[in-house]
Design an enzyme around this catalytic site. Structure first.
Site: not given
Ligand SMILES: Nc1ncnc2c1ncn2[C@@H]1O[C@H](COP(=O)(O)OP(=O)(O)O)[C@@H](O)[C@H]1O
Ligand SMILES: [Mg+2]
Length: 1111
Positions: A190-191, A195, A240, A243-244, A472, A474
């Site tokens: 997660s994070g 996404t 996160n 977080s989804s 992810g 957790e």
């Molecule tokens: N490629 C990226 N560039 C900039 N920030 C990112 C990037 N990937 C993730 N982040 C940051 O990390 C945070 C969490 O990412 P997210 O994709 O929501 O995580 P996950 O879906 O894996 O839990 C996002 O809100 C963003 O702020």
């Molecule tokens: Mg996500």
């Protein structure tokens, strides 16, 4: 074709329409276009492209050609291709961009050091072969611009620096070239950025795929589905901020042109418990905050909401109303806009928001306890709002929230609930409403993304790229049923990864007989089995406890687990643990040793959450709701359905099994996301945390397999089918064994022995470069293939056209010849008939008109008339006249007369008085002399003159003597004496009343016409004539014998003047004349050779006249 491809894609920047056109007509024709002349042009335009990282700068050379700065190789001539790898900037080449290139590939330290080096330079992407490792930068990087997308389009991915776009493009191209469905699996805790990665991929397709107006709508909807789903399904957690809280698998469907034409989303287990409870530092789903912060005053009033999140019980549990990284007000606007793009109308939005508001109101419903312990509702306003928003009756709702319907012995009883039961019933209702609404929302989005077949009737079988972005791994302080499910899901995905990249790959080498040093790895199947195995797995035990009659509780479930799973290497409870572990474990917890780490799960609530039950009367009331969305969410059939619904865990397990099937059916690409620190801080590289992830993600094993293994493998027939055109022996068909064909082919392509291995049914290619070089060769070859195809097709086309034309020409000729021949035959038949009739007519010509001869007669008649018409006499003197047939003799004669009359009449009309006078005289002469006197014919052509003597020649005395008598004609004559016949010259003058004979001015004799008895003349050619006068008259000495050279003229004049036409006697023999009284003289005429006038011996005047006309 790498070079051409890159040229091609740079062209896009300059010539958008061209590329669009090219993509639409398909890759083959693109290739042709490039070959024919366009290459040179694009080279000129290729000049400079400035992109912040990994740019290739190509300043134009002297002649317009471009040079790569780094490799200084001339670009543009065929066969030389820019090795972009060498064109990467120094920054790009920090560390290695593919772990496969690490010198010490077995060292975890070196691995992490490489990650760190690159991370420090903001190079967040690195490959392990084709797997992309991505480290969350926690800050915005300038690497997602449109230029970047263009740069990765159509370029083989080792040519450019690693990027999520390269993976996207690779999957897209594989889908298009190999026509195989693809999926991109994004995993990580997660994070870690899953996404975000999935959004980047979606954006990449939206921007770079060819688009028509229709497709643009689909693209917009695909993109806009994200903010909506995130608003309703994402929340701030400790890990996160976004977080989804649901799993999402999205299919993007592409048509044959490669344009996205539809999409479909599968959603997995939403963490509903978050609606009613949040851990400290966490929030409820975003939508609640967005509505309260961003909703217009009006809207809030309508929904009965206050602009203060602290007012709502469901939003205060985590004590975290505001998050610095989230702007709820802005997000609200984004969501509202997205809803309308997806196709929600105002009413639907209103109903949806009514539901969100009613969940908040439900949260605020409070209960009091009566003395009996029965619960009652203390907050009537909330009920009022709820009744209005959901469209149910307030009192019914109130009762439903505080009672439970029991059916005992066929009778329905309302049993009151106590305080605790009422609260949990309320929360269950809230969760059910929210959960079901979320599912409805996904369905609604799916409807709007649905691939409308009728729009693209030709593209029944669209290709698909699936995108998996699921929650992810957790670990929280308190982990419950949700974390259990989430982590189980991650185990399954890890299992899939192992299956596809580590296990099956190694098994495949063995199966194919490739010498192989096995790489050891941890297979997490044992954990998956621990969770999902039938009868013995945790889910089975949980279900069993849920269904078991009696006093099953979370704790009995724990006991059951202990008794069944005790001793399992990955399962521990407080009771089973050793002393050290016991210290960190609660009594109500069990611990699973996941592939990614240890997690303690608190069994509290497991049964309830798994049962996911809602009291019947609450369901009933929802079915009766006036809110259209809720009526769709709560189906009445559910009330009558006696079958117990599947438990939440089983449902989840089944949906995961299905998901695995979906993923297995597609060709996977992997994105492994790594979280650099727990604090969501940019630039912080927490080595311990990262090492942990590298370990559990199995990246080292992945690398080892990759290094030792082969980047690419294909079954012989597929490999041969694709590349056979590159080798003369295998093209167009290879007749022998497939393996021999492939072997011939790769030898021809110059593969070195270390570059490939031949398996039992597959060829294994070690380096991507080898394959890409082959792909390039194929691209180049496509040009000539395309040309050949075109030529064949054109030839075939032209020949068919020619054959068709020839056929048509022959047909026309045949018809025309037929027509001509028929015409000829008809003519001949007619001619034969005519001849036949003619002959018959000729035979019968003498018969009266009858059918046999009528044609002939008509023809003869016709031809006579036509002949006549052509030869009709033109002058009065023309006496010619065609010979008429007997039948027309009479008509001919009449016609002839008519014609002559007409000619005469015309002639007469044209005649003048002098000529008329002349003719009258001539006519008279004719009457008198024609056929009577020999010299008459000679006189005819000589015109008569008015006089033969002019006035000068006549003595004036004579004229005087004549007095008033007008002279009409004068002619010199010879007079022969009556006795001696001596010839004497005299003049004969004619007047109106008499004729006089003149001798030199003397009037010798006057003869009155009245006295003129007659005139005699011979029939011969002489000019003698005798004027007979009475002899009784003394004055007269007898008849006068005269001779005129113009005897015819003279006599005619005399006859006219004296009116003695009938008195001219033309004598055949001799002329007797009177000589004085009683005496007679004779003139004898004889024909001779010349004119001789003498006195004959007999005393007669003898005249010998030449014969002029034989009669
Ligand atoms: N490629 C990226 N560039 C900039 N920030 C990112 C990037 N990937 C993730 N982040 C940051 O990390 C945070 C969490 O990412 P997210 O994709 O929501 O995580 P996950 O879906 O894996 O839990 C996002 O809100 C963003 O702020
Ligand atoms: Mg996500």
């Amino acid at each position: 074709m790498i070079f051409s491809c890159s040229v091609f894609h740079r062209t896009y920047l300059l010539n958008n329409t061209f590329i669009q056109l090219c993509s639409e007509i398909g890759a083959l024709s693109v290739a042709c276009r490039l070959k024919t002349g366009l290459r040179r042009k694009t080279m000129m335009e290729l000049k400079i492209q400035l992109v912040p990282t990994g740019e290739i700068i190509l300043p134009p050379g002297k002649n317009g050609e471009s040079y790569c700065q780094n490799c200084s190789k001339a670009v543009g001539s065929d066969g030389v291709r820019v090795m972009m790898e060498s064109a990467l900037t120094a920054r790009d080449r920090v560390g290695v961009q593919d772990f496969v290139l690490l010198e010490n590939h077995t060292s975890e330290v070196a691995f992490i050091e490489n990650l760190r080096k690159r991370f420090k330079e903001n190079l967040i992407y690195t490959y392990i072969g084709s797997v992309l490792v991505s480290v969350n930068p926690y800050k915005e990087l300038e690497i997602y611009t449109k230029q970047h997308m263009e740069r990765y389009r159509g370029v083989n991915f080792y040519e450019v620096s690693p990027h999520i776009y390269a993976v996207s493009d690779n999957a897209y191209r594989s889908m298009r070239t190999e026509r195989r469905d693809q999926c991109i699996l994004i995993s990580g805790e997660s994070g870690a950025g899953k996404t975000e990665a999935s959004k980047k991929i979606l954006q990449y397709y939206a921007v770079t795929c060819p688009a028509s107006e229709q497709v643009q709508i689909v693209k917009d909807r695909l993109l806009q589905s994200n903010p909506v789903l995130e608003a309703f399904g994402n929340a701030k957690t400790l890990r996160n901020d976004n977080s989804s809280r649901f799993g999402k698998y999205m299919d993007i469907q592409f048509d044959f042109r490669g344009a996205p034409v539809g999409g479909h989303i599968l959603n997995y287990l939403l963490e509903k418990s978050r609606v009613v409870h949040q851990n400290h530092g966490e929030r409820n789903f975003h939508i609640f905050y967005q509505l309260i912060e961003g909703g217009e005053e009006d809207l809030l009033r309508r929904l009965g909401l206050e602009r203060n999140t602290q007012q709502y019980q469901y939003l205060v549990k985590g004590n975290c109303p505001k998050v610095s990284s989230i702007n709820d007000r802005n997000d609200w606007k984004v969501v509202r806009k997205a809803l309308s793009v997806i196709g929600f109308n105002e009413d639907e939005v209103e109903e949806l928001l009514n539901i969100i508001a009613s969940v908040l109101h439900l949260g605020n419903v409070q209960f009091g306890a009566e003395e009996s312990g029965n619960a009652y509702i203390t907050t009537d306003t909330q009920i009022k709002y709820l009744a209005r928003l959901i469209g149910v009756e307030g009192s019914v709702l109130k009762e439903a929230l505080t009672h439970k319907k029991i059916i005992a012995k066929g009778e329905e009883l309302m049993s009151p609930l106590n305080l605790e039961q009422a609260a949990s019933a309320r929360d269950a209702l809230s969760k059910a409403i929210y959960g079901r609404t979320f599912t409805w929302l996904v369905n609604k989005i799916n409807l709007s993304l649905a691939y409308k077949d009728e729009l693209y009737p030709a593209n029944k079988n669209a290709s698909v790229i699936g995108l998996l972005d699921i929650y992810g791994f957790e670990v929280f302080q308190q982990n419950s049923f949700e974390q259990f499910c989430i982590n189980y899901c991650n185990e399954k995905l890890q299992q899939l990864f192992i299956e596809l990249t580590l296990k099956s790959e190694q098994e495949e080498y063995e199966a194919e007989g490739i010498t192989w040093e096995p790489v050891q790895f941890f297979n997490n199947k044992i954990i998956c089995d621990l969770v999902e195995e039938k009868f013995k797995g945790i889910i089975s035990i949980l279900d069993e406890e849920c269904l078991r009659p009696g006093d099953a509780s979370d704790l009995t479930f724990l006991e059951k687990l202990e008794s069944t799973l005790g001793g399992h290497a990955h399962f521990v409870t407080h009771k089973l643990a050793d002393g050290k572990t016991r210290k960190v474990m609660g009594r109500e917890e069990f611990r699973l040793l996941h592939y990614a780490g240890e997690v303690n799960y608190n069994v509290n609530g497991f049964l309830d959450k798994n049962n996911d039950l809602l009291f019947r009367n609450l369901k009933e009331i929802m079915c009766r709701s006036e809110n259209k969305i809720l009526t769709q969410c709560f189906d009445r059939e559910e009330l009558t359905d006696k079958k117990r619904p599947e438990t939440a865990a089983t449902q989840f397990k089944n949906s995961l099994t299905k998901l695995m099937e979906i993923l297995m059916s597609k060709e996977p690409s992997y994105v492994r996301c790594i979280k650099p620190n727990d604090a969501k801080q940019a630039g912080r590289f927490d080595e311990v945390l990262i090492r942990h992830q590298v370990k559990y993600l199995g990246l080292m094993e992945n690398l080892r397999v990759r290094r030792a293994g082969f980047a690419y493998r294909r079954r012989y027939e597929i490999f041969l089918q694709r590349y056979k055109s590159l080798c003369p022996e295998t093209w167009p068909n290879w007749k022998g064994r497939l393996a021999d064909g492939v072997s011939t082919l790769v030898k021809h392509l110059g593969y070195k022995p270390e570059e490939y291995k031949m398996g039992r049914s597959k060829i294994f290619i070690r380096f991507p470069k080898t394959l890409f070089a082959t792909e390039d060769a194929l691209e180049v070859r496509k040009h000539s293939l395309a040309t050949k195809l075109q030529a064949c097709w054109r030839g075939y086309n032209q020949r068919s056209k020619y054959l068709k034309m020839r056929q048509s020409a022959i047909l026309i000729q045949a018809w025309w010849r037929g027509i001509l021949a028929r015409r000829e035959a008809k003519r001949r038949r007619a001619a034969a008939n005519t001849i036949r009739r003619f002959i018959k007519g000729f035979i019968y010509r003498k018969q009266p008109r009858c059918p046999e001869n009528e044609y002939f007669l008509d023809y003869v008649r016709y031809s006579f008339l036509m002949n006549l018409w052509r030869n009709v006499p033109k002058t009065v003197l023309d006496k010619s006249w065609p010979m008429p047939p007997p039948a027309l003799a009479e008509a001919s004669e009449q016609l002839r007369n008519l014609c002559m009359q007409n000619l005469v009449w015309t002639y007469c009309k044209r005649i003048n008085p002098e000529w008329k006078h002349q003719l009258e005289q001539k006519a008279l002469a004719s009457d008198i002399f024609k056929d009577k006197k020999d010299n008459y014919p000679q006189s005819v052509p000589k015109l008569f003159v008015s006089t033969r003597l002019s006035l000068d020649e006549i003595n004036p005395k004579v004229m005087q003597a004549l007095g008033n008598e007008k002279m009409k004609y004068a002619v010199p004559v010879t007079k022969y004496d009556r006795n001696g016949y001596r010839a004497r010259p005299r003049q004969l003058l004619l007047t109106a009343n008499y004729a006089v004979i003149v001798e030199d001015g003397k009037l010798k004799q006057r003869i009155d016409y009245s006295a003129l008895k007659g005139i005699s003349v011979s029939s011969l050619s002489d000019g003698l004539f005798v004027l007979h006068v009475p002899c009784e008259d003394n004055k007269q000495k007898g008849d006068v014998v005269l001779q005129s050279d113009h005897v015819i003229e003279t006599l005619t004049k005399v006859a006219i003047c004296a009116d003695k036409i009938n008195s001219i006697n033309i004598s055949q023999g001799s002329i007797k004349f009177a000589v004085g009284r009683g005496k007679e003289g004779f003139i004898d005429f004889t024909p001779g050779s010349e004119l001789v006038i003498t006195k004959a011996k007999n005393g007669h005047l003898s005249v010998t006249a030449p014969r002029l006309n034989s009669r």
